[in-house]
Design a protein around this motif. Structure first.
Motif: not given
Ligand code: DAH
Length: 350
Positions: A218-232
């Motif tokens: 949880v943070d300011r401006g977290i997006t689906l892109g952050d999720l994807k990058g982390t999981l990759l």
């Protein structure tokens, strides 16, 4: 006189020569100089003789006795040395013989996969968080936006305990709420929560207790892109670069939007087989952007912050990594089966 003495000496010497151990020598001693020995008895007879004969006979017998004792003692001494040598030889320790190596314990394959996952996320700056396995229905369901009529809340699917509003947690997602509460509004919240979860399921690919790892940022401006990058980053570390992934839209009450992540099927390499039901893909986790109500329930303002979350089954991933098609052997404590995983030690921590 000396003839008689040397005759005794000869017989004795012959007897002694064939004696193999001190017990045999003791027998010879008894025969000659024991309490009822030949020389002893003869000495006792001396009294009956006339003084003249008694004197000469006495000298002979005493000399013979002395000689017998000397020969016997010599032999005993010699045998003693031999017996000691034998004893020493028997007790000798050969320090060059190889020892028997004890069987070395190994970490359980599930522990190894969990630690590998923890390692990957800790390196990305996540911290570990834990929650209770006996959970309130608030944390397990309501706070996660799971409505009263959701099938997970059915007695068929969850283990309820005798205390009202308590349940064996059905997933690690309640640690999302607990993690946000513990952070008390501070940013970022960046946790993973590994642990045991329970569901009323039992077949080749489900056990009533299994393990999940939950992730929450949880943070300011977290997006689906952050999720994807982390999981990759995670799948690459775990399964290698050659693995392909895809994200599919899905539905979970606690995320919006929700996505599921698939990886290429290990069994067929993506061609399509029984394991992947012909699709070439296997699902490994559920995830999404944290639902505004969930952020609110954790004490965060969805107008100001956003977040992503994911949850994956450790058994599923272990089966994917080790190429298993049945989950149950992981819990049967068959040492032969478990030591079979030794060959995977080439991987980073596996
Ligand atoms: N809790 C879900 C389950 O057990 C898995 C899950 C899905 C976790 C999506 C998440 C998520 O954090 O965002 O099936």
């Amino acid at each position: 006189m000396s003839d008689q003495i040397s005759e005794v000496g000869q017989i004795l010497a012959q007897q002694l020569a064939t004696a193999e151990d001190s017990a045999a020598v003791q027998e010879i001693r008894t025969e000659w100089v024991g309490r009822r020995g030949r020389i002893t008895l003869a000495l006792k007879e001396l009294g009956k003789l006339d003084p003249e004969t008694r004197r000469t006979q006495g000298q002979i017998l005493n000399a013979a006795r002395e000689q017998a004792m000397r020969l016997i003692n010599q032999k005993l001494e010699q045998l003693g040395r031999v017996e000691e040598d034998i004893q020493l030889e028997r007790e000798r320790l050969d320090m060059t013989i190889r020892g028997q190596a004890p069987r070395v314990g190994l970490l359980h394959p599930l522990t190894r996969v969990r630690r590998l996952l923890e390692d990957v996320f800790l390196r990305m700056g996540f911290s570990l968080a834990y929650g209770p396995e006996i959970e309130t229905t608030w944390y397990n369901f309501e706070a996660l936006n799971i409505p009263e009529d959701h099938p997970a809340r059915d007695m068929q699917d969850s283990f309820f305990v005798d205390v009202p509003h308590m349940v064996l947690r059905t997933h690690t997602s309640p640690v999302q709420i607990r993690g946000m509460e513990a952070a008390q509004g501070k940013l970022p919240v960046k946790i993973i929560a590994p642990g045991r979860v329970y569901r009323r399921d039992d077949d080749a690919t489900h056990t009533p207790m299994f393990h999940q790892i939950e992730g929450l940022v949880v943070d300011r401006g977290i997006t689906l892109g952050d999720l994807k990058g982390t999981l990759l980053a995670m799948t690459t570390a775990l399964l290698g670069d050659s693995i392909e992934t895809r994200f599919r839209p899905s539905y979970f009450p606690f995320t919006e939007p929700s996505v599921e992540m698939d990886v290429t099927c290990a069994a067929c390499g993506g061609k399509g087989c029984r394991t992947c039901k012909g699709t070439g893909w296997v699902e490994i986790l559920g995830s999404g952007l944290v639902h505004p109500s969930v952020l609110k329930n954790g004490g965060y303002d969805p107008q100001k912050v956003s977040g992503f979350a994911f949850g994956l089954g450790i058994e599923r991933l272990a089966m994917r990594i080790f190429g298993l098609d049945d989950m149950r052997p992981l819990y049967q404590n068959d040492v032969e089966f478990l030591t079979g995983f030794e060959r995977y030690t080439g991987r980073p921590i596996l």
